[in-house]
Write a protein that holds these residues in place. Structure first.
Motif, PDB file in Angstrom:
ATOM      1  N   LEU A 251      60.453  82.217  82.686  1.00 11.54           N
ATOM      2  CA  LEU A 251      60.179  80.934  82.050  1.00 11.54           C
ATOM      3  C   LEU A 251      60.165  79.824  83.092  1.00 11.54           C
ATOM      4  N   LEU A 252      61.336  79.301  83.413  1.00 12.83           N
ATOM      5  CA  LEU A 252      61.398  78.219  84.394  1.00 12.83           C
ATOM      6  C   LEU A 252      61.077  78.702  85.804  1.00 12.83           C
ATOM      7  N   ASN A 253      61.309  79.997  86.069  1.00  9.23           N
ATOM      8  CA  ASN A 253      61.042  80.522  87.404  1.00  9.23           C
ATOM      9  C   ASN A 253      59.574  80.388  87.794  1.00  9.23           C
ATOM     10  N   VAL A 254      58.697  80.378  86.812  1.00 11.96           N
ATOM     11  CA  VAL A 254      57.276  80.222  87.108  1.00 11.96           C
ATOM     12  C   VAL A 254      57.013  78.884  87.803  1.00 11.96           C
ATOM     13  N   ILE A 255      57.789  77.866  87.433  1.00 15.39           N
ATOM     14  CA  ILE A 255      57.606  76.531  88.023  1.00 15.39           C
ATOM     15  C   ILE A 255      58.371  76.402  89.333  1.00 15.39           C
ATOM     16  N   THR A 256      59.614  76.878  89.350  1.00 15.61           N
ATOM     17  CA  THR A 256      60.464  76.663  90.534  1.00 15.61           C
ATOM     18  C   THR A 256      60.128  77.610  91.678  1.00 15.61           C
ATOM     19  N   ASP A 257      59.610  78.798  91.382  1.00 14.53           N
ATOM     20  CA  ASP A 257      59.328  79.755  92.450  1.00 14.53           C
ATOM     21  C   ASP A 257      58.273  79.239  93.421  1.00 14.53           C
ATOM     22  N   VAL A 258      57.419  78.333  92.964  1.00 13.28           N
ATOM     23  CA  VAL A 258      56.386  77.779  93.852  1.00 13.28           C
ATOM     24  C   VAL A 258      57.034  77.114  95.063  1.00 13.28           C
ATOM     25  N   LEU A 259      58.114  76.385  94.845  1.00 10.60           N
ATOM     26  CA  LEU A 259      58.793  75.694  95.945  1.00 10.60           C
ATOM     27  C   LEU A 259      59.815  76.593  96.634  1.00 10.60           C
ATOM     28  N   THR A 260      60.648  77.285  95.855  1.00 14.55           N
ATOM     29  CA  THR A 260      61.730  78.072  96.469  1.00 14.55           C
ATOM     30  C   THR A 260      61.192  79.237  97.293  1.00 14.55           C
ATOM     31  N   GLU A 261      60.109  79.871  96.839  1.00  9.17           N
ATOM     32  CA  GLU A 261      59.553  80.984  97.600  1.00  9.17           C
ATOM     33  C   GLU A 261      58.831  80.533  98.855  1.00  9.17           C
ATOM     34  N   SER A 262      58.481  79.260  98.935  1.00  3.48           N
ATOM     35  CA  SER A 262      57.923  78.743 100.186  1.00  3.48           C
ATOM     36  C   SER A 262      59.012  78.425 101.205  1.00  3.48           C
ATOM     37  N   VAL A 263      60.268  78.355 100.740  1.00  2.00           N
ATOM     38  CA  VAL A 263      61.397  78.104 101.641  1.00  2.00           C
ATOM     39  C   VAL A 263      61.996  79.417 102.115  1.00  2.00           C
ATOM     40  N   ILE A 264      62.341  80.316 101.193  1.00  4.03           N
ATOM     41  CA  ILE A 264      62.969  81.590 101.541  1.00  4.03           C
ATOM     42  C   ILE A 264      62.706  82.602 100.441  1.00  4.03           C
ATOM     43  N   GLN A 265      62.550  83.862 100.823  1.00  4.21           N
ATOM     44  CA  GLN A 265      62.457  84.972  99.877  1.00  4.21           C
ATOM     45  C   GLN A 265      63.392  86.073 100.360  1.00  4.21           C
ATOM     46  N   LEU A 266      64.125  86.658  99.425  1.00  2.00           N
ATOM     47  CA  LEU A 266      65.114  87.674  99.766  1.00  2.00           C
ATOM     48  C   LEU A 266      64.746  89.016  99.161  1.00  2.00           C
ATOM     49  N   ASP A 267      65.175  90.057  99.860  1.00  3.87           N
ATOM     50  CA  ASP A 267      65.002  91.421  99.373  1.00  3.87           C
ATOM     51  C   ASP A 267      66.279  91.823  98.637  1.00  3.87           C
ATOM     52  N   GLU A 268      66.252  91.711  97.302  1.00  3.02           N
ATOM     53  CA  GLU A 268      67.448  91.955  96.502  1.00  3.02           C
ATOM     54  C   GLU A 268      67.908  93.409  96.573  1.00  3.02           C
ATOM     55  N   SER A 269      67.014  94.319  96.933  1.00  2.99           N
ATOM     56  CA  SER A 269      67.382  95.738  96.946  1.00  2.99           C
ATOM     57  C   SER A 269      68.343  96.080  98.077  1.00  2.99           C
ATOM     58  N   VAL A 270      68.460  95.203  99.091  1.00  2.00           N
ATOM     59  CA  VAL A 270      69.342  95.492 100.223  1.00  2.00           C
ATOM     60  C   VAL A 270      70.802  95.479  99.774  1.00  2.00           C
ATOM     61  N   ILE A 271      71.202  94.439  98.994  1.00  3.52           N
ATOM     62  CA  ILE A 271      72.595  94.356  98.534  1.00  3.52           C
ATOM     63  C   ILE A 271      72.914  95.525  97.616  1.00  3.52           C
TER      64      ILE A 271
END
Length: 662
Positions: A251-271
């Protein structure tokens, strides 16, 4: 002698005063007899006003008065200008709110970079996880490290799905994640420490969420250990319904991911890989490099040590000293690189995490301050009245009790939209501080946010594969049922709403001693969990041996405190107050002086020094007011003040005449 003269009486204001002044002048003619004038102390109306202000409830919502020009007094140009300014402020408010939510997302990523692998290592120790109390503390610590209950819950789900952890052992960890996620809005409340009244309301509005979670754990964790209540009920639900796999909504991630993914993206499978014991995951970076990959699986001939290692007896053959079998081999090809800022930066995860931590905290605090300033400028006059009336007014009798439950539904719905209880509770904290939302209304909204974040987890669990769907969904339902049970315990009956009273008491303390807010956060979310975790590593015998006496002593102190307030006659004379103890053991004033001296030396040129000075002055002013008599001898009437001055001057001149005659 000629230079001495009696001062002229003040011009009378009425006939009674004229008669009084004439008689007074006749009695003092010739200075033949000295008459000592004694006026009875007059009780001032100032003292009465001060007495009234002391009785004002500090938790009453302040009036947000409109200091601008009324709308009816504006001309056409001024009205258009005001509308444009209001629209501009609303747009800026939405922009700052967007940046605030994005900064919380980046802050969560920063914490994962700093402590994500440590969180995976903590989850890997199954011997410690077998202790329910240690599992609770691990859930708190891991959620603090990654600043996301969703991330820590997903780690637990992956461990249960892989068979490393049973659902029974995962229940206390889920309770701990519920506590750890409430620290974010408490930290947000710290940014409003500039004004005492605002800080009192904001910190209480934030910690009411903390107290609800802690009290729920104190009741439900022993119940779960004794009866398995949450596990049994959720198991019955899972077995009763045929639940099919689905997809979790964005829902909200569709809007916020545009900015946050341009700053950093993490590989959640590592943890998750570290937690499940994958050796390759430990050497991987959490920073995602490739956003699009292709995995090709082919059936190939491979050599194995012996026939027992073949995938199937029919697919196994021996050629001389070698044994061959057919096996699926997967190869991953990198297709498209990610486009965030740190994709080509050759820095360790810890350094990148610290950089993002500092930047996200700076943006978060700046946005929060600007949001509060904009809200203060926008919520004035009739607008503030309408908003406060909508948010804080109950339904008419006999349906007033429904209002709180509607607030719970609203909190759950808003949290479902933003997909984060931390974001929602952090957003309402400044509104509580400036007086738009009362703490009585913020409490059900926070309870609703607890439910909202579990519904998101349930939908996310339904996206799990078929073989792990039951376990993943059961853990999500445990989280949901835990919060529902807490609401049943601490909300329906008004006298059971203990978190509100505790939060108000803590708010009063932190308003007087603002440094105590930092002590509360450090003790409740860091020192206490780390102490319990350290004792758990030594074994449950050590944990019980150290913890049981401390818990017993705490219970005794609480019981004595209650008896001192309600039935002091039941106690011995020595225990009716704590005065037999040193002052530092039952009062914060000596500690406040120590903190004041320390802050004055460490940050003399900083703003925090000014806060310490303000605290010191506030305490001195309160002590002076307490030592004053209940009725202050102040003459408010100007005529009475003038008469008093005349009497004093007469006394002085009479003394001088006596001395000159001698």
């Amino acid at each position: 002698m000629d230079s001495l003269h009696l001062p002229q009486p003040v011009a009378p204001e009425n006939k009674s005063k004229e008669d009084h002044n004439e008689s007074y002048g006749n009695e003092n003619k010739g200075f033949l007899s000295v008459i000592e004038v004694k006026g009875s102390p007059a009780h001032s109306t100032v003292a009465l006003i001060e007495g009234e202000t002391e009785d004002v409830d500090p938790w009453d919502l302040p009036e947000l008065k409109d200091t601008g020009v009324p709308w009816s007094a504006l001309d056409t140009r001024a009205k258009v200008l005001r509308v444009l300014v209001s629209v501009g402020k609303a747009a800026m408010l939405l922009g700052f709110l967007y940046m605030f939510i994005c900064s919380l997302d980046v802050l969560s990523s920063a914490f994962q970079l700093v402590g994500g692998k440590t969180a995976g290592d903590i989850f890997q120790d199954n011997a410690v996880l077998s202790n329910p109390l240690a599992g609770l503390v691990i859930g708190v610590l891991v959620t603090l490290l990654v600043q996301s209950s969703s991330t820590s819950s997903s780690i637990v789900v992956s461990m249960v799905s892989s068979g490393l952890l049973t659902v029974q052992l995962a229940v206390p960890i889920i309770m701990g994640t519920n506590i750890g996620t409430s620290v974010t809005n408490t930290l947000v409340a710290m940014t409003q420490a500039g004004d005492r009244s605002t800080f009192r309301r904001a910190f209480a509005g934030a910690t009411v969420h903390d107290f609800f979670n802690w009290l729920s754990v104190l009741v439900l964790l022993p119940l779960e250990v004794a009866t398995g209540y949450l596990y049994v009920v959720t198991k019955l639900i899972i077995d009763s319904f045929k639940i099919q796999s689905g997809e979790a909504p964005d829902l909200l991630n569709v809007i916020t991911d545009v900015l946050t993914e341009s700053v950093i993206q993490l590989d959640e499978s590592v943890i998750s890989g570290i937690a499940t014991g994958d050796p390759e995951a430990r050497n991987k970076s959490l920073i995602k490099k490739w956003c699009q990959t292709f995995t090709n699986t082919t059936l190939m001939n491979v050599t194995v040590p012996g026939p027992e290692n073949c995938t199937s007896p029919s697919l196994c053959w021996v050629d001389g000293n070698y044994t061959y079998t057919l096996k699926n081999i997967s190869e991953t090809y990198n297709i498209k690189k990610c486009k965030h800022i740190f994709v080509d930066v050759n820095l360790p995860d810890l350094v990148v995490g610290l950089i993002l931590l500092a930047l996200s905290l700076l943006v978060l605090c700046s946005c929060l301050i600007l949001i509060v300033k904009l809200l203060n400028s926008m919520l004035k006059g009739q607008v503030a009245g309408v908003i406060k009336k909508i948010l804080n007014t109950d339904f008419p009798f006999p349906f007033g009790w429904v209002t709180g439950y509607i607030a719970i539904v609203v909190g759950a719905g808003m949290t479902f939209i933003v997909q984060s209880s931390s974001v929602f509770t952090s957003a309402i904290t400044p509104l509580v501080g400036i007086g738009v939302i009362s703490i009585e209304r913020a409490y059900p909204l926070s309870l609703g946010s607890n439910i909202g974040t579990t519904t998101t987890a349930i939908l996310a669990a339904m996206a799990s594969p078929g073989d792990t769907l039951a376990n993943a969904l059961q853990i999500a339902l445990v989280h949901f049922l835990f919060n529902i049970s807490g609401i049943i315990l601490w909300y329906p009956i008004p006298f059971t709403r203990v978190p509100i009273r505790l939060a108000k008491s803590l708010g009063n303390i932190t308003a007087t001693y603002r440094w105590f807010a930092a002590v509360y956060i450090i003790c409740c979310f860091f020192f206490l969990p780390l102490s319990v975790f350290s004792l758990s590593l030594a074994g449950w015998q050590v944990l019980v041996g150290v913890g049981a006496p401390l818990v017993a002593m705490l219970i005794i102190i609480l019981v004595i405190n209650m008896l001192q307030k309600r039935k002091p006659r039941c106690l011995p004379a020595a225990l009716r107050s704590w005065d037999f103890l040193p002052l530092w053991a039952h009062s914060l004033e000596p500690w406040d002086k120590v903190v004041g001296v320390f802050t004055a030396k460490c940050c003399c040129c900083c703003k925090c020094c000014q806060f310490a000075v303000d605290d010191q002055e506030h305490r001195e002013k309160e002590s002076v007011e307490k030592n004053k008599n209940p009725h202050t001898e102040v003459y408010d009437n100007p005529a009475m003040i003038a008469e008093t001055e005349v009497e004093n001057e007469i006394k002085i001149e009479l003394k001088i005449l006596k001395m000159t005659r001698l």
